[in-house]
Design a protein around this motif. Structure first.
Motif, PDB file in Angstrom:
ATOM      1  N   SER A  25       0.814  -1.204   0.000  1.00 32.83           N
ATOM      2  CA  SER A  25       0.000   0.000   0.000  1.00 32.83           C
ATOM      3  C   SER A  25       0.850   1.258   0.000  1.00 32.83           C
ATOM      4  CB  SER A  25      -0.899   0.016   1.234  1.00 32.83           C
ATOM      5  OG  SER A  25      -0.098   0.058   2.410  1.00 32.83           O
ATOM      6  N   GLU A  26       2.121   1.093   0.354  1.00 26.94           N
ATOM      7  CA  GLU A  26       2.997   2.237   0.570  1.00 26.94           C
ATOM      8  C   GLU A  26       3.420   2.897  -0.743  1.00 26.94           C
ATOM      9  OE1 GLU A  26       3.966   3.808   3.423  1.00 26.94           O
ATOM     10  OE2 GLU A  26       4.831   5.182   1.954  1.00 26.94           O
ATOM     11  N   ARG A  27       3.170   4.222  -0.835  1.00 30.90           N
ATOM     12  CA  ARG A  27       3.539   4.930  -2.061  1.00 30.90           C
ATOM     13  C   ARG A  27       5.041   5.104  -2.192  1.00 30.90           C
ATOM     14  NH1 ARG A  27      -0.254  10.132  -2.005  1.00 30.90           N
ATOM     15  NH2 ARG A  27       0.176   9.948   0.204  1.00 30.90           N
ATOM     16  N   THR A  28       5.756   4.997  -1.058  1.00 30.25           N
ATOM     17  CA  THR A  28       7.217   5.082  -1.118  1.00 30.25           C
ATOM     18  C   THR A  28       7.821   3.678  -1.108  1.00 30.25           C
ATOM     19  OG1 THR A  28       7.349   5.288   1.283  1.00 30.25           O
ATOM     20  CG2 THR A  28       7.293   7.333  -0.005  1.00 30.25           C
ATOM     21  N   PHE A  29       7.146   2.767  -1.771  1.00 28.97           N
ATOM     22  CA  PHE A  29       7.553   1.367  -1.843  1.00 28.97           C
ATOM     23  C   PHE A  29       9.015   1.209  -2.225  1.00 28.97           C
ATOM     24  CE2 PHE A  29       7.011  -3.112  -2.420  1.00 28.97           C
ATOM     25  CZ  PHE A  29       7.646  -3.473  -3.598  1.00 28.97           C
ATOM     26  N   SER A  30       9.504   2.098  -3.072  1.00 29.94           N
ATOM     27  CA  SER A  30      10.870   1.963  -3.580  1.00 29.94           C
ATOM     28  C   SER A  30      11.921   2.223  -2.520  1.00 29.94           C
ATOM     29  CB  SER A  30      11.090   2.894  -4.770  1.00 29.94           C
ATOM     30  OG  SER A  30      10.913   4.235  -4.371  1.00 29.94           O
ATOM     31  N   THR A  31      11.515   2.659  -1.332  1.00 23.58           N
ATOM     32  CA  THR A  31      12.492   2.858  -0.259  1.00 23.58           C
ATOM     33  C   THR A  31      12.552   1.662   0.695  1.00 23.58           C
ATOM     34  OG1 THR A  31      10.858   3.966   1.137  1.00 23.58           O
ATOM     35  CG2 THR A  31      12.189   5.350  -0.318  1.00 23.58           C
ATOM     36  N   TYR A  32      11.784   0.608   0.377  1.00 26.24           N
ATOM     37  CA  TYR A  32      11.728  -0.570   1.235  1.00 26.24           C
ATOM     38  C   TYR A  32      12.422  -1.758   0.590  1.00 26.24           C
ATOM     39  CZ  TYR A  32       8.304   1.724   4.224  1.00 26.24           C
ATOM     40  OH  TYR A  32       7.676   2.581   5.090  1.00 26.24           O
ATOM     41  N   ALA A  33      13.250  -2.425   1.366  1.00 24.86           N
ATOM     42  CA  ALA A  33      13.710  -3.743   0.968  1.00 24.86           C
ATOM     43  C   ALA A  33      12.568  -4.722   1.254  1.00 24.86           C
ATOM     44  CB  ALA A  33      14.955  -4.144   1.732  1.00 24.86           C
ATOM     45  N   MET A  34      12.483  -5.775   0.444  1.00 23.62           N
ATOM     46  CA  MET A  34      11.379  -6.721   0.551  1.00 23.62           C
ATOM     47  C   MET A  34      11.918  -8.140   0.702  1.00 23.62           C
ATOM     48  SD  MET A  34       8.776  -4.728   0.327  1.00 23.62           S
ATOM     49  CE  MET A  34       7.472  -5.968   0.190  1.00 23.62           C
ATOM     50  N   GLY A  35      11.163  -8.936   1.428  1.00 24.71           N
ATOM     51  CA  GLY A  35      11.567 -10.325   1.605  1.00 24.71           C
ATOM     52  C   GLY A  35      10.380 -11.269   1.517  1.00 24.71           C
ATOM     53  N   TRP A  36      10.684 -12.499   1.150  1.00 23.21           N
ATOM     54  CA  TRP A  36       9.715 -13.597   1.208  1.00 23.21           C
ATOM     55  C   TRP A  36      10.220 -14.595   2.255  1.00 23.21           C
ATOM     56  CZ3 TRP A  36       4.998 -13.813  -0.875  1.00 23.21           C
ATOM     57  CH2 TRP A  36       4.717 -13.008  -1.976  1.00 23.21           C
ATOM     58  N   PHE A  37       9.322 -14.948   3.160  1.00 22.84           N
ATOM     59  CA  PHE A  37       9.621 -15.933   4.182  1.00 22.84           C
ATOM     60  C   PHE A  37       8.608 -17.064   4.065  1.00 22.84           C
ATOM     61  CE2 PHE A  37      12.632 -13.690   7.011  1.00 22.84           C
ATOM     62  CZ  PHE A  37      12.591 -12.428   6.429  1.00 22.84           C
ATOM     63  N   ARG A  38       8.899 -18.181   4.706  1.00 21.67           N
ATOM     64  CA  ARG A  38       7.938 -19.276   4.729  1.00 21.67           C
ATOM     65  C   ARG A  38       7.996 -19.988   6.066  1.00 21.67           C
ATOM     66  NH1 ARG A  38      10.664 -23.428   0.284  1.00 21.67           N
ATOM     67  NH2 ARG A  38      12.444 -24.108   1.575  1.00 21.67           N
ATOM     68  N   GLN A  39       6.868 -20.584   6.415  1.00 15.32           N
ATOM     69  CA  GLN A  39       6.790 -21.354   7.649  1.00 15.32           C
ATOM     70  C   GLN A  39       5.983 -22.617   7.401  1.00 15.32           C
ATOM     71  OE1 GLN A  39       5.290 -19.275  11.107  1.00 15.32           O
ATOM     72  NE2 GLN A  39       6.377 -20.680  12.467  1.00 15.32           N
ATOM     73  N   ALA A  40       6.642 -23.744   7.586  1.00 14.75           N
ATOM     74  CA  ALA A  40       5.987 -25.038   7.454  1.00 14.75           C
ATOM     75  C   ALA A  40       5.489 -25.474   8.830  1.00 14.75           C
ATOM     76  CB  ALA A  40       6.962 -26.053   6.885  1.00 14.75           C
ATOM     77  N   PRO A  41       4.488 -26.357   8.871  1.00 15.87           N
ATOM     78  CA  PRO A  41       3.970 -26.827  10.163  1.00 15.87           C
ATOM     79  C   PRO A  41       5.064 -27.411  11.048  1.00 15.87           C
ATOM     80  CG  PRO A  41       2.526 -27.511   8.394  1.00 15.87           C
ATOM     81  CD  PRO A  41       3.741 -26.921   7.739  1.00 15.87           C
ATOM     82  N   GLY A  42       5.129 -26.932  12.283  1.00 11.20           N
ATOM     83  CA  GLY A  42       6.101 -27.444  13.232  1.00 11.20           C
ATOM     84  C   GLY A  42       7.506 -26.917  13.051  1.00 11.20           C
TER      85      GLY A  42
END
Length: 125
Positions: A25-42
């Motif tokens: 939603s952030e209009r200054t998106f280009s100032t943010y580093a982004m990551g993908w994380f994951r969590q499996a059961p347990g």
């Protein structure tokens, strides 16, 4: 406050592909580093991939190198995770995350401030 919404998860057979998207939603998106994380059961949540604000710098978990690709489109305030050659062990809830990075262009592995709700990825054998 940055609002993140993931999409693109689902059920796929081993060897298949999916592309996850995360819209910010952030209009200054280009100032943010982004990551993908994951969590499996347990299991604990783990970093899958991260990308710097410019897209120049990326990092990947060893388990996904050569199979997953993170990218971003700052004009659309969206980050993507292309997942190829999926394995059953990739099954998890995938989360998008953001962190404001000032005066630096790197992809952090930790210390993200904003998180999406997650999207389920299930890989059948």
């Amino acid at each position: 406050q940055v609002h993140l919404v993931e999409s693109g998860g689902g059920l796929v057979q081993a060897g298949g592909s999916l592309r996850l998207s995360c819209a910010a939603s952030e209009r200054t998106f280009s100032t943010y580093a982004m990551g993908w994380f994951r969590q499996a059961p347990g299991k604990e949540r783990e970093l899958v991939a991260a990308i710097s604000w410019s897209g120049v710098s990326t990092v990947y978990a060893d388990s996904v190198k050569g199979r997953f690709t993170i990218s971003r489109d700052n004009a659309k305030s969206t980050v993507y995770l292309q997942m190829n050659r999926l394995k059953p062990e990739d099954t998890a809830v995938y989360y998008c995350a953001a962190v404001l990075v000032i005066n630096s262009d790197y992809a952090p592995r930790t210390e993200y401030d904003y998180w999406g709700q997650g999207t389920q990825v299930t890989v059948s054998s």
